[in-house]
Design an enzyme around this catalytic site. Structure first.
Site, mmCIF file in Angstrom:
data_model
loop_
_atom_site.group_PDB
_atom_site.id
_atom_site.type_symbol
_atom_site.label_atom_id
_atom_site.label_comp_id
_atom_site.label_asym_id
_atom_site.label_seq_id
_atom_site.Cartn_x
_atom_site.Cartn_y
_atom_site.Cartn_z
ATOM 1 N N ARG A 1 0.865 -1.188 0.000
ATOM 2 C CA ARG A 1 0.000 0.000 0.000
ATOM 3 C C ARG A 1 0.896 1.231 0.000
ATOM 4 O O ARG A 1 2.004 1.212 0.560
ATOM 5 C CB ARG A 1 -0.887 0.045 1.252
ATOM 6 C CG ARG A 1 -2.082 -0.857 1.204
ATOM 7 C CD ARG A 1 -3.150 -0.366 0.221
ATOM 8 N NE ARG A 1 -4.315 -1.226 0.192
ATOM 9 C CZ ARG A 1 -4.512 -2.231 -0.653
ATOM 10 N NH1 ARG A 1 -3.598 -2.508 -1.569
ATOM 11 N NH2 ARG A 1 -5.620 -2.951 -0.614
ATOM 12 N N HIS B 1 -1.237 0.713 -9.592
ATOM 13 C CA HIS B 1 -1.945 -0.180 -8.653
ATOM 14 C C HIS B 1 -2.662 -1.308 -9.410
ATOM 15 O O HIS B 1 -3.861 -1.514 -9.244
ATOM 16 C CB HIS B 1 -2.944 0.607 -7.784
ATOM 17 C CG HIS B 1 -3.374 -0.165 -6.555
ATOM 18 N ND1 HIS B 1 -3.651 0.425 -5.351
ATOM 19 C CD2 HIS B 1 -3.580 -1.494 -6.347
ATOM 20 C CE1 HIS B 1 -4.003 -0.489 -4.466
ATOM 21 N NE2 HIS B 1 -3.975 -1.669 -5.058
#
Ligand code: NDP
Ligand code: OXD
Length: 325
Positions: A240, A288
């Site tokens: 993350r 991502h």
């Protein structure tokens, strides 16, 4: 077995605009695998919130789930539950995360791709091609490089074992002790320095929790091994964005503490046009998409879990809220 049979609705809440998350596609897949169960794509003004027994969600707006008084379980449509854990009003029902071979294989593909990219000097070779320079550099074997994986869970353990089969030395770091064949395992705050000292390419597959927030910082990068054929250590983060201190990463690339980075996740997503990460020559950026959650695989996983739960079985991959992952 205790039957928990119900025809309560499955509410689908998706808060993303990227192609992989097109809500209509997820609804269609859930309709196919849920049999007679009503599947409702939210928002839907006709829905009586009391009819919802299950929710399948990706980044719902905080507070959105507390409307469902008869909720029995929440299925997060990804592996990382940090967005949900940030919702103080999350109903007190089991929260289930994704852990399926489809997602694991995709992440292992990403990790292997990026480890090989740095190991095989692809940044230099692509630059050479653009400049029409034919100057091969010495190429060392995989066995000269230790890849250290932070997070030895579903994703990290698989990536580390595939890297080992490719000939890399593999190490890993987790919260509690782990034993994985062929992988040198470290755990906890007491062993992180030894793990970092052994690591040439640092791969981060940690969940974002209060304990791991900002863990990828200059102090950590400065402890990585500097004596490998790579010249300087490499960071690959697909966990993350908030695990990383982005100012530290850029400063460490510029002063040579880091030799290169592959980043799939960022504090701000999408990255703004002005971000230096788009253009820095030592940065490989991906949007991502290291491991997309696939609507076919994940809808079947959720429907299977609901069927087992209603037949009296236990839900799998339930998040431990006290740990945050
Ligand atoms: P798991 O929960 O299976 O594994 C998490 C690992 O991290 C475990 O080994 C755990 O230790 C370790 N860990 C957690 N906290 C700490 C800590 N404080 N110190 C040391 N180790 C710690 O998660 P997954 O492998 O399934 O997924 C990992 C993350 O990958 C997700 O949370 C998500 O953020 C990210 N992800 C990113 C994707 C992308 O496309 N970029 C796609 C999918 C996931 P222990 O073994 O002791 O529990
Ligand atoms: C996930 C993700 O957590 O897509 O699955 O990041």
């Amino acid at each position: 077995m205790n039957q928990r049979k119900t025809s309560g609705a499955l509410a689908v809440l998706i808060n993303s605009t990227s192609q992989n998350w097109l809500p209509a596609r997820w609804k269609e897949r859930f309709d196919t695998v849920c049999g007679d169960r009503p599947v409702v794509l939210l928002p839907d003004a006709r829905l009586d919130p009391k009819d919802v027994h299950y929710a399948a969600v990706w980044k719902p707006v905080p507070g959105e789930l507390k409307a469902f008084a008869n909720l029995r379980a929440v299925f997060n449509l990804g592996a990382g539950v940090d967005a949900l854990m940030a919702d103080d009003s999350l109903p007190d029902v089991p929260l289930v995360r994704v852990a399926v071979p489809d997602l694991t294989n995709r992440m292992t593909e990403y990790v292997v791709l990026h480890v090989l990219m740095h190991h095989r000097q692809e940044l230099y070779l692509r630059q050479s091609q653009r400049e029409k320079v034919w100057e091969p550099r010495y190429q060392w074997p995989a066995s000269a490089i230790t890849v250290g994986v932070m997070g030895l869970g579903t994703l990290g353990a698989d990536a580390a074992s595939v890297l080992r089969r490719l000939g890399f030395r593999a190490a890993g770091w987790s919260r509690s002790p782990r034993t994985l064949e062929g992988i040198t395992c470290f755990h906890g705050a007491g062993q992180i320095d030894a793990f970092l000292r052994a690591t040439d390419i640092l791969v981060c597959l940690l969940p974002l929790t209060p304990e791991t927030h900002g863990i990828l910082n200059r102090d950590v990068f400065a402890k990585l091994n500097r004596n490998s054929p790579l010249g300087a250590p490499v960071l690959i983060n697909a966990g993350r964005g908030a695990l990383q201190n982005e100012a530290d990463i850029l400063a460490c690339l510029n002063d040579g503490t880091l030799g290169g980075v592959s980043l799939d996740v960022f504090v701000q997503e999408p990255q703004p046009a002005a971000s230096r990460f788009w253009t820095h020559p030592k940065v490989v950026l991906t949007p991502h998409n290291a491991a997309d959650t696939d609507a076919d695989a994940i809808s079947a996983y959720v429907a299977g879990q609901i069927a087992r739960f209603e037949a009296g079985g236990a839900l799998e991959n339930v998040v431990d809220r006290s740990r945050g992952y």
